[in-house]
Each structure stands twice: as C-alpha cells, then as structure tokens.
Design a protein around this motif. Structure first.
Motif, PDB file in Angstrom:
ATOM      1  N   GLU A 184     -10.445  28.274 -16.980  1.00  0.00           N
ATOM      2  CA  GLU A 184     -10.162  29.352 -17.930  1.00  0.00           C
ATOM      3  C   GLU A 184      -8.691  29.282 -18.324  1.00  0.00           C
ATOM      4  O   GLU A 184      -7.838  29.965 -17.763  1.00  0.00           O
ATOM      5  CB  GLU A 184     -10.513  30.706 -17.328  1.00  0.00           C
ATOM      6  N   ILE A 185      -8.394  28.441 -19.314  1.00  0.00           N
ATOM      7  CA  ILE A 185      -7.028  28.209 -19.759  1.00  0.00           C
ATOM      8  C   ILE A 185      -6.850  28.898 -21.113  1.00  0.00           C
ATOM      9  O   ILE A 185      -7.581  28.615 -22.063  1.00  0.00           O
ATOM     10  CB  ILE A 185      -6.732  26.693 -19.883  1.00  0.00           C
ATOM     11  N   LEU A 186      -5.863  29.779 -21.191  1.00  0.00           N
ATOM     12  CA  LEU A 186      -5.627  30.546 -22.410  1.00  0.00           C
ATOM     13  C   LEU A 186      -4.674  29.832 -23.364  1.00  0.00           C
ATOM     14  O   LEU A 186      -4.732  30.032 -24.569  1.00  0.00           O
ATOM     15  CB  LEU A 186      -5.060  31.920 -22.056  1.00  0.00           C
ATOM     16  N   MET A 187      -3.788  29.008 -22.804  1.00  0.00           N
ATOM     17  CA  MET A 187      -2.787  28.328 -23.632  1.00  0.00           C
ATOM     18  C   MET A 187      -2.297  27.081 -22.902  1.00  0.00           C
ATOM     19  O   MET A 187      -2.080  27.113 -21.692  1.00  0.00           O
ATOM     20  CB  MET A 187      -1.622  29.273 -23.886  1.00  0.00           C
ATOM     21  N   VAL A 188      -2.134  25.983 -23.650  1.00  0.00           N
ATOM     22  CA  VAL A 188      -1.552  24.753 -23.105  1.00  0.00           C
ATOM     23  C   VAL A 188      -0.479  24.301 -24.072  1.00  0.00           C
ATOM     24  O   VAL A 188      -0.785  23.964 -25.214  1.00  0.00           O
ATOM     25  CB  VAL A 188      -2.608  23.635 -22.930  1.00  0.00           C
ATOM     26  N   GLY A 189       0.768  24.295 -23.616  1.00  0.00           N
ATOM     27  CA  GLY A 189       1.881  23.914 -24.494  1.00  0.00           C
ATOM     28  C   GLY A 189       1.913  24.830 -25.704  1.00  0.00           C
ATOM     29  O   GLY A 189       2.063  26.040 -25.575  1.00  0.00           O
ATOM     30  N   SER A 190       1.751  24.250 -26.891  1.00  0.00           N
ATOM     31  CA  SER A 190       1.744  25.056 -28.111  1.00  0.00           C
ATOM     32  C   SER A 190       0.326  25.330 -28.617  1.00  0.00           C
ATOM     33  O   SER A 190       0.153  25.967 -29.652  1.00  0.00           O
ATOM     34  CB  SER A 190       2.548  24.351 -29.209  1.00  0.00           C
ATOM     35  N   THR A 191      -0.699  24.860 -27.890  1.00  0.00           N
ATOM     36  CA  THR A 191      -2.090  25.070 -28.283  1.00  0.00           C
ATOM     37  C   THR A 191      -2.576  26.396 -27.732  1.00  0.00           C
ATOM     38  O   THR A 191      -2.622  26.603 -26.524  1.00  0.00           O
ATOM     39  CB  THR A 191      -2.992  23.939 -27.747  1.00  0.00           C
ATOM     40  N   LEU A 192      -2.937  27.283 -28.622  1.00  0.00           N
ATOM     41  CA  LEU A 192      -3.400  28.611 -28.239  1.00  0.00           C
ATOM     42  C   LEU A 192      -4.915  28.661 -28.352  1.00  0.00           C
ATOM     43  O   LEU A 192      -5.487  28.226 -29.349  1.00  0.00           O
ATOM     44  CB  LEU A 192      -2.767  29.654 -29.166  1.00  0.00           C
TER      45      LEU A 192
ATOM     46  N   ALA B 179      -8.825  30.433 -28.376  1.00  0.00           N
ATOM     47  CA  ALA B 179      -9.440  31.568 -29.055  1.00  0.00           C
ATOM     48  C   ALA B 179     -10.786  31.869 -28.436  1.00  0.00           C
ATOM     49  O   ALA B 179     -11.791  31.503 -28.991  1.00  0.00           O
ATOM     50  CB  ALA B 179      -9.601  31.256 -30.544  1.00  0.00           C
ATOM     51  N   PRO B 180     -10.940  32.485 -27.294  1.00  0.00           N
ATOM     52  CA  PRO B 180      -9.894  32.933 -26.370  1.00  0.00           C
ATOM     53  C   PRO B 180      -9.463  31.850 -25.386  1.00  0.00           C
ATOM     54  O   PRO B 180      -8.410  31.966 -24.774  1.00  0.00           O
ATOM     55  CB  PRO B 180     -10.567  34.069 -25.620  1.00  0.00           C
ATOM     56  N   LEU B 181     -10.278  30.785 -25.197  1.00  0.00           N
ATOM     57  CA  LEU B 181      -9.927  29.733 -24.239  1.00  0.00           C
ATOM     58  C   LEU B 181      -9.713  28.410 -24.960  1.00  0.00           C
ATOM     59  O   LEU B 181     -10.283  28.165 -26.025  1.00  0.00           O
ATOM     60  CB  LEU B 181     -11.038  29.556 -23.192  1.00  0.00           C
ATOM     61  N   VAL B 182      -8.905  27.530 -24.361  1.00  0.00           N
ATOM     62  CA  VAL B 182      -8.695  26.190 -24.904  1.00  0.00           C
ATOM     63  C   VAL B 182      -9.818  25.302 -24.381  1.00  0.00           C
ATOM     64  O   VAL B 182     -10.003  25.173 -23.169  1.00  0.00           O
ATOM     65  CB  VAL B 182      -7.321  25.635 -24.457  1.00  0.00           C
ATOM     66  N   ASP B 183     -10.582  24.703 -25.293  1.00  0.00           N
ATOM     67  CA  ASP B 183     -11.711  23.863 -24.903  1.00  0.00           C
ATOM     68  C   ASP B 183     -11.225  22.572 -24.258  1.00  0.00           C
ATOM     69  O   ASP B 183     -10.339  21.892 -24.773  1.00  0.00           O
ATOM     70  CB  ASP B 183     -12.573  23.508 -26.121  1.00  0.00           C
ATOM     71  N   GLY B 184     -11.823  22.224 -23.107  1.00  0.00           N
ATOM     72  CA  GLY B 184     -11.536  20.963 -22.440  1.00  0.00           C
ATOM     73  C   GLY B 184     -10.254  20.947 -21.621  1.00  0.00           C
ATOM     74  O   GLY B 184      -9.942  19.950 -20.998  1.00  0.00           O
ATOM     75  N   ALA B 185      -9.503  22.038 -21.605  1.00  0.00           N
ATOM     76  CA  ALA B 185      -8.247  22.068 -20.844  1.00  0.00           C
ATOM     77  C   ALA B 185      -8.505  22.551 -19.425  1.00  0.00           C
ATOM     78  O   ALA B 185      -9.453  23.291 -19.165  1.00  0.00           O
ATOM     79  CB  ALA B 185      -7.245  22.995 -21.523  1.00  0.00           C
ATOM     80  N   CYS B 186      -7.667  22.104 -18.490  1.00  0.00           N
ATOM     81  CA  CYS B 186      -7.790  22.561 -17.111  1.00  0.00           C
ATOM     82  C   CYS B 186      -6.452  22.449 -16.399  1.00  0.00           C
ATOM     83  O   CYS B 186      -5.556  21.734 -16.849  1.00  0.00           O
ATOM     84  CB  CYS B 186      -8.862  21.786 -16.360  1.00  0.00           C
ATOM     85  N   VAL B 187      -6.339  23.169 -15.302  1.00  0.00           N
ATOM     86  CA  VAL B 187      -5.186  23.072 -14.417  1.00  0.00           C
ATOM     87  C   VAL B 187      -5.730  22.738 -13.039  1.00  0.00           C
ATOM     88  O   VAL B 187      -6.604  23.430 -12.528  1.00  0.00           O
ATOM     89  CB  VAL B 187      -4.388  24.392 -14.377  1.00  0.00           C
ATOM     90  N   GLN B 188      -5.232  21.655 -12.445  1.00  0.00           N
ATOM     91  CA  GLN B 188      -5.661  21.259 -11.109  1.00  0.00           C
ATOM     92  C   GLN B 188      -4.600  21.663 -10.102  1.00  0.00           C
ATOM     93  O   GLN B 188      -3.402  21.568 -10.386  1.00  0.00           O
ATOM     94  CB  GLN B 188      -5.892  19.752 -11.043  1.00  0.00           C
ATOM     95  N   ALA B 189      -5.065  22.133  -8.941  1.00  0.00           N
ATOM     96  CA  ALA B 189      -4.142  22.577  -7.905  1.00  0.00           C
ATOM     97  C   ALA B 189      -4.686  22.199  -6.537  1.00  0.00           C
ATOM     98  O   ALA B 189      -5.883  21.985  -6.366  1.00  0.00           O
ATOM     99  CB  ALA B 189      -3.947  24.081  -7.999  1.00  0.00           C
ATOM    100  N   GLU B 190      -3.789  22.140  -5.565  1.00  0.00           N
ATOM    101  CA  GLU B 190      -4.156  21.862  -4.184  1.00  0.00           C
ATOM    102  C   GLU B 190      -3.930  23.129  -3.372  1.00  0.00           C
ATOM    103  O   GLU B 190      -2.894  23.780  -3.500  1.00  0.00           O
ATOM    104  CB  GLU B 190      -3.295  20.733  -3.629  1.00  0.00           C
ATOM    105  N   VAL B 191      -4.923  23.494  -2.544  1.00  0.00           N
ATOM    106  CA  VAL B 191      -4.816  24.687  -1.713  1.00  0.00           C
ATOM    107  C   VAL B 191      -3.896  24.371  -0.539  1.00  0.00           C
ATOM    108  O   VAL B 191      -4.138  23.439   0.219  1.00  0.00           O
ATOM    109  CB  VAL B 191      -6.203  25.137  -1.207  1.00  0.00           C
TER     110      VAL B 191
END
Length: 137
Positions: free
Chosen positions: A37-45, A47-59
């Motif tokens: 569920e990414i709302l914005m990546v860089g300058s890409t906003l 509507a309401p989510l950016v298609d195909g975008a993700c943020v990966q994290a390590e617990v």
C-alpha cells in the motif's frame, strides 16, 4: 528515493536504510516483509495507490512501547481510584528497498498486521444446504 507507505492506520515517509516502529506485524525477527500500500514514490503520486510499487523491509525485533498510565478518580463522596497501564506492541523494521514497479515479482511475503484475519487456502469453505433440503431433513 523516498516513498510514503500506509500500515496500521498510519502513514510513514521512508527511504532505504530507515528504521521504523510500526504497529505489530505477523513476522518474526529476521523475516523480510513487503508493503504494497504505497501512496507516493518519489514524484509519482498514487490515486489512491501507486500500482506495482512496494517497500521491502527486514524485521529487526518485536518490541513494546513505553508504558502509558491513566489515572481515574471518582469525585465527591466516593473514595475509589484506579491506575491502569498499557504498553502497545510494535514491530521494529529496517527498510531495505523502495521499488517503483515489479512488486508482484519479488517473492517476498506481504506485511500483515498481527490482528488481521487471513483466510487459509487449505480450509475449504463449508457448503450450505439449500433451505428446502434443510427443512425436509
């Protein structure tokens, strides 16, 4: 590059290398999770989510927040008082990657909240009997 992600009812502005404290997730220390569920990546906003975008994290760890104390006292001729405490459960994360596209091809499991009900594919749904058959039986 930065991204704005949504999890646990809150929004976080993150970039690679950031450490976050988010609402508890269903993941153990050392697991990799992916926020879709990414709302914005860089300058890409989105509507309401950016298609195909993700943020990966390590617990990093499952932790508890500082204790919040509440004190309740009834006034006048009642001599009752109560102190209650609460420690919110959190997950400590380190953001490893911000992807603008290709979220579905990464193979990393999605970040799911600890209290979210996940339907298992192994459990088949029970078939209900039609009302006519149930009445005759």
């Amino acid at each position: 590059m930065f991204a704005v992600l949504k999890t646990g009812g809150k929004q976080y502005k993150v970039q690679a290398g950031d450490v976050l404290r988010v609402e508890k997730l269903n993941a153990a220390a050392g697991d990799k999770v992916q926020f879709n569920e990414i709302l914005m990546v860089g300058s890409t906003l989105g509507a309401p989510l950016v298609d195909g975008a993700c943020v990966q994290a390590e617990v990093i760890d499952q932790i508890k927040a500082d204790k919040v104390l509440t004190y309740v006292k009834r006034r006048r001729k009642h001599s009752s008082q109560r102190t209650r405490g609460h420690r919110q459960q959190l997950t400590l994360l380190r953001v490893t990657d911000v992807l603008e596209n290709g979220a579905d091809k990464t193979g990393v499991k999605a970040a799911v909240g600890a209290r979210t009900k996940v339907e298992s594919a192994e459990k088949p749904a029970k078939a209900k009997k039609p009302a006519k058959e149930a009445a005759e039986a």
